[in-house]
Design a protein around this motif. Structure first.
Motif, PDB file in Angstrom:
ATOM      1  N   LEU A  75       0.797  -1.227   0.000  1.00  0.00           N
ATOM      2  CA  LEU A  75       0.000   0.000   0.000  1.00  0.00           C
ATOM      3  C   LEU A  75       0.831   1.281   0.000  1.00  0.00           C
ATOM      4  O   LEU A  75       0.263   2.370   0.102  1.00  0.00           O
ATOM      5  N   TRP A  76       2.160   1.186  -0.159  1.00  0.00           N
ATOM      6  CA  TRP A  76       2.970   2.401  -0.032  1.00  0.00           C
ATOM      7  C   TRP A  76       2.603   3.492  -1.043  1.00  0.00           C
ATOM      8  O   TRP A  76       2.677   4.688  -0.686  1.00  0.00           O
ATOM      9  N   PRO A  77       2.203   3.178  -2.302  1.00  0.00           N
ATOM     10  CA  PRO A  77       1.813   4.294  -3.185  1.00  0.00           C
ATOM     11  C   PRO A  77       0.619   5.078  -2.644  1.00  0.00           C
ATOM     12  O   PRO A  77       0.576   6.304  -2.729  1.00  0.00           O
ATOM     13  N   MET A  78      -0.339   4.371  -2.074  1.00  0.00           N
ATOM     14  CA  MET A  78      -1.505   5.022  -1.471  1.00  0.00           C
ATOM     15  C   MET A  78      -1.084   5.872  -0.281  1.00  0.00           C
ATOM     16  O   MET A  78      -1.528   7.025  -0.123  1.00  0.00           O
ATOM     17  N   MET A  79      -0.191   5.334   0.563  1.00  0.00           N
ATOM     18  CA  MET A  79       0.253   6.064   1.747  1.00  0.00           C
ATOM     19  C   MET A  79       1.018   7.333   1.363  1.00  0.00           C
ATOM     20  O   MET A  79       0.838   8.403   1.963  1.00  0.00           O
ATOM     21  N   LEU A  80       1.889   7.229   0.357  1.00  0.00           N
ATOM     22  CA  LEU A  80       2.659   8.391  -0.101  1.00  0.00           C
ATOM     23  C   LEU A  80       1.716   9.496  -0.581  1.00  0.00           C
ATOM     24  O   LEU A  80       1.901  10.683  -0.252  1.00  0.00           O
ATOM     25  N   CYS A  81       0.704   9.124  -1.334  1.00  0.00           N
ATOM     26  CA  CYS A  81      -0.241  10.115  -1.857  1.00  0.00           C
ATOM     27  C   CYS A  81      -1.125  10.695  -0.760  1.00  0.00           C
ATOM     28  O   CYS A  81      -1.546  11.860  -0.840  1.00  0.00           O
ATOM     29  N   ILE A  82      -1.405   9.907   0.280  1.00  0.00           N
ATOM     30  CA  ILE A  82      -2.129  10.447   1.438  1.00  0.00           C
ATOM     31  C   ILE A  82      -1.322  11.573   2.072  1.00  0.00           C
ATOM     32  O   ILE A  82      -1.866  12.638   2.411  1.00  0.00           O
ATOM     33  N   PRO A 134      -2.984   5.040  -5.722  1.00  0.00           N
ATOM     34  CA  PRO A 134      -2.510   6.429  -5.546  1.00  0.00           C
ATOM     35  C   PRO A 134      -3.627   7.464  -5.655  1.00  0.00           C
ATOM     36  O   PRO A 134      -3.603   8.470  -4.948  1.00  0.00           O
ATOM     37  N   ILE A 135      -4.598   7.226  -6.540  1.00  0.00           N
ATOM     38  CA  ILE A 135      -5.705   8.174  -6.686  1.00  0.00           C
ATOM     39  C   ILE A 135      -6.519   8.245  -5.397  1.00  0.00           C
ATOM     40  O   ILE A 135      -6.843   9.330  -4.905  1.00  0.00           O
ATOM     41  N   ILE A 136      -6.846   7.084  -4.841  1.00  0.00           N
ATOM     42  CA  ILE A 136      -7.596   7.036  -3.582  1.00  0.00           C
ATOM     43  C   ILE A 136      -6.797   7.720  -2.475  1.00  0.00           C
ATOM     44  O   ILE A 136      -7.346   8.470  -1.657  1.00  0.00           O
ATOM     45  N   GLY A 137      -5.489   7.473  -2.455  1.00  0.00           N
ATOM     46  CA  GLY A 137      -4.644   8.100  -1.447  1.00  0.00           C
ATOM     47  C   GLY A 137      -4.642   9.609  -1.546  1.00  0.00           C
ATOM     48  O   GLY A 137      -4.745  10.315  -0.540  1.00  0.00           O
ATOM     49  N   LEU A 138      -4.541  10.126  -2.767  1.00  0.00           N
ATOM     50  CA  LEU A 138      -4.499  11.580  -2.955  1.00  0.00           C
ATOM     51  C   LEU A 138      -5.824  12.231  -2.549  1.00  0.00           C
ATOM     52  O   LEU A 138      -5.842  13.251  -1.847  1.00  0.00           O
ATOM     53  N   VAL A 139      -6.938  11.621  -2.979  1.00  0.00           N
ATOM     54  CA  VAL A 139      -8.259  12.166  -2.619  1.00  0.00           C
ATOM     55  C   VAL A 139      -8.467  12.101  -1.104  1.00  0.00           C
ATOM     56  O   VAL A 139      -8.940  13.063  -0.478  1.00  0.00           O
ATOM     57  N   THR A 140      -8.099  10.968  -0.497  1.00  0.00           N
ATOM     58  CA  THR A 140      -8.211  10.834   0.956  1.00  0.00           C
ATOM     59  C   THR A 140      -7.379  11.894   1.654  1.00  0.00           C
ATOM     60  O   THR A 140      -7.817  12.509   2.638  1.00  0.00           O
ATOM     61  N   GLY A 141      -6.168  12.133   1.137  1.00  0.00           N
ATOM     62  CA  GLY A 141      -5.291  13.116   1.743  1.00  0.00           C
ATOM     63  C   GLY A 141      -5.875  14.517   1.699  1.00  0.00           C
ATOM     64  O   GLY A 141      -5.848  15.236   2.704  1.00  0.00           O
ATOM     65  N   VAL A 142      -6.401  14.927   0.564  1.00  0.00           N
ATOM     66  CA  VAL A 142      -6.977  16.263   0.447  1.00  0.00           C
ATOM     67  C   VAL A 142      -8.168  16.413   1.400  1.00  0.00           C
ATOM     68  O   VAL A 142      -8.310  17.440   2.091  1.00  0.00           O
ATOM     69  N   ILE A 143      -9.022  15.387   1.467  1.00  0.00           N
ATOM     70  CA  ILE A 143     -10.172  15.431   2.377  1.00  0.00           C
ATOM     71  C   ILE A 143      -9.708  15.462   3.831  1.00  0.00           C
ATOM     72  O   ILE A 143     -10.252  16.203   4.663  1.00  0.00           O
ATOM     73  N   THR A 147     -10.589  18.580   6.278  1.00  0.00           N
ATOM     74  CA  THR A 147     -11.632  18.351   7.291  1.00  0.00           C
ATOM     75  C   THR A 147     -11.127  17.705   8.577  1.00  0.00           C
ATOM     76  O   THR A 147     -11.826  17.744   9.592  1.00  0.00           O
ATOM     77  N   GLY A 148      -9.954  17.065   8.560  1.00  0.00           N
ATOM     78  CA  GLY A 148      -9.463  16.355   9.731  1.00  0.00           C
ATOM     79  C   GLY A 148     -10.045  14.965   9.893  1.00  0.00           C
ATOM     80  O   GLY A 148      -9.743  14.277  10.876  1.00  0.00           O
ATOM     81  N   VAL A 149     -10.829  14.500   8.927  1.00  0.00           N
ATOM     82  CA  VAL A 149     -11.434  13.161   8.972  1.00  0.00           C
ATOM     83  C   VAL A 149     -10.732  12.269   7.958  1.00  0.00           C
ATOM     84  O   VAL A 149     -10.579  12.644   6.796  1.00  0.00           O
ATOM     85  N   PHE A 150     -10.327  11.073   8.392  1.00  0.00           N
ATOM     86  CA  PHE A 150      -9.470  10.200   7.582  1.00  0.00           C
ATOM     87  C   PHE A 150     -10.216   9.139   6.772  1.00  0.00           C
ATOM     88  O   PHE A 150      -9.597   8.374   6.043  1.00  0.00           O
ATOM     89  N   ALA A 151     -11.531   9.074   6.903  1.00  0.00           N
ATOM     90  CA  ALA A 151     -12.243   7.866   6.485  1.00  0.00           C
ATOM     91  C   ALA A 151     -12.469   7.719   4.985  1.00  0.00           C
ATOM     92  O   ALA A 151     -12.410   6.609   4.455  1.00  0.00           O
ATOM     93  N   MET A 152     -12.774   8.798   4.297  1.00  0.00           N
ATOM     94  CA  MET A 152     -13.235   8.715   2.916  1.00  0.00           C
ATOM     95  C   MET A 152     -12.187   9.240   1.951  1.00  0.00           C
ATOM     96  O   MET A 152     -11.588  10.281   2.194  1.00  0.00           O
ATOM     97  N   PRO A 153     -11.999   8.508   0.822  1.00  0.00           N
ATOM     98  CA  PRO A 153     -12.572   7.205   0.455  1.00  0.00           C
ATOM     99  C   PRO A 153     -11.674   6.021   0.818  1.00  0.00           C
ATOM    100  O   PRO A 153     -11.837   4.925   0.280  1.00  0.00           O
TER     101      PRO A 153
END
Length: 248
Positions: A75-82, A134-143, A147-153
């Motif tokens: 999952l490191w690509p997702m984590m990096l983008c988060i 990575p896309i999910i990670g980036l969107v999750t990171g921006v949200i 907002t301070g909420v980590f859940a979505m998406p």
């Protein structure tokens, strides 16, 4: 409103409740904490408050099983983008009008709770995971940053990977830990995490851990499914209150 106008007893009870939810369901501490704290202080201040208890409880969750290394490699690509998305998105949490931030947070709580109540049975085909991650990670990171909420998406995506139960708990712990660290970095980069806030955030560790312990005891006595349903309905009501407040 003063940034620290919430009485200490309510501050403590907020993290006790957030820890209890996490103890029963394995998630929800930042969601509950942001929602409740957001009723009494600016969202950027609330986000700073949840950094330390969220970090401690999620590291505990991350290392509670044997799959940590395997999940990091996968999952490191997702984590990096988060991290990238959160640090960038934190500017929105700091500089945007608090009323707009509260409305956004409220709408996000409603959307998350509604999704979780429906619980669609999704699955990510292995051939799509490498570019979706990575896309999910980036969107999750921006949200997360906004907002301070980590859940979505991130949560629906990790659930759709069809990990076994223990791996899913650890994967959520990994995602939440990375999100917490990234949120702290983003807040510090924008001057929104001050020395006195570190102390209050550290103080919140105690009721959070007490709540987790209590939640684990509760989980052994009640139906986690029923508890989750009441918790999600509570999030919807809290989200409606936050979203509507600027217009009342």
């Amino acid at each position: 409103m003063n940034e620290f106008s919430m009485p200490l007893v309510l501050f403590t009870l907020t993290f006790l409740a957030a820890g209890l939810v996490k103890g029963v369901t394995g998630m929800g501490l930042p969601t509950v904490a942001m929602g409740l704290l957001g009723t009494g202080m600016p969202p950027a201040t609330a986000a700073a408050m949840l950094v330390m208890p969220s970090f401690v409880t999620n590291v505990w969750q991350l290392f509670a099983g044997p799959s940590t290394g395997r999940l990091v490699r996968r999952l490191w690509p997702m984590m990096l983008c988060i991290v990238l998305g959160t640090v960038a998105g934190a500017a929105l949490l700091v500089w945007v009008d608090p009323n707009l931030s509260r409305t956004t947070l409220g709408l996000l709580l409603i959307a998350y709770a509604a999704y979780a109540l429906v619980s669609p049975d999704l699955a990510v085909p292995p051939r799509l995971e490498s570019w979706l991650s990575p896309i999910i990670g980036l969107v999750t990171g921006v949200i997360t940053g906004a907002t301070g909420v980590f859940a979505m998406p991130a949560v629906p995506f990790l659930q759709a990977l069809r990990l076994d139960k223990d791996e899913l708990v650890q994967a959520l712990g990994l995602s939440f830990t990375v999100s917490t660290v990234a949120l702290a970095l983003g807040l510090m980069a924008h001057g929104a995490f001050k020395l006195d806030q570190w102390g209050l955030s550290a103080l919140a560790i105690i009721p959070s851990l007490a709540g987790m312990w209590l939640g684990q005891k509760v989980r052994a006595r009640i139906s986690p499914k029923r508890f989750k349903q009441f918790f999600l309905l509570f999030l919807i009501l809290l989200g409606i209150e936050l979203a509507w407040r600027p217009f009342s």
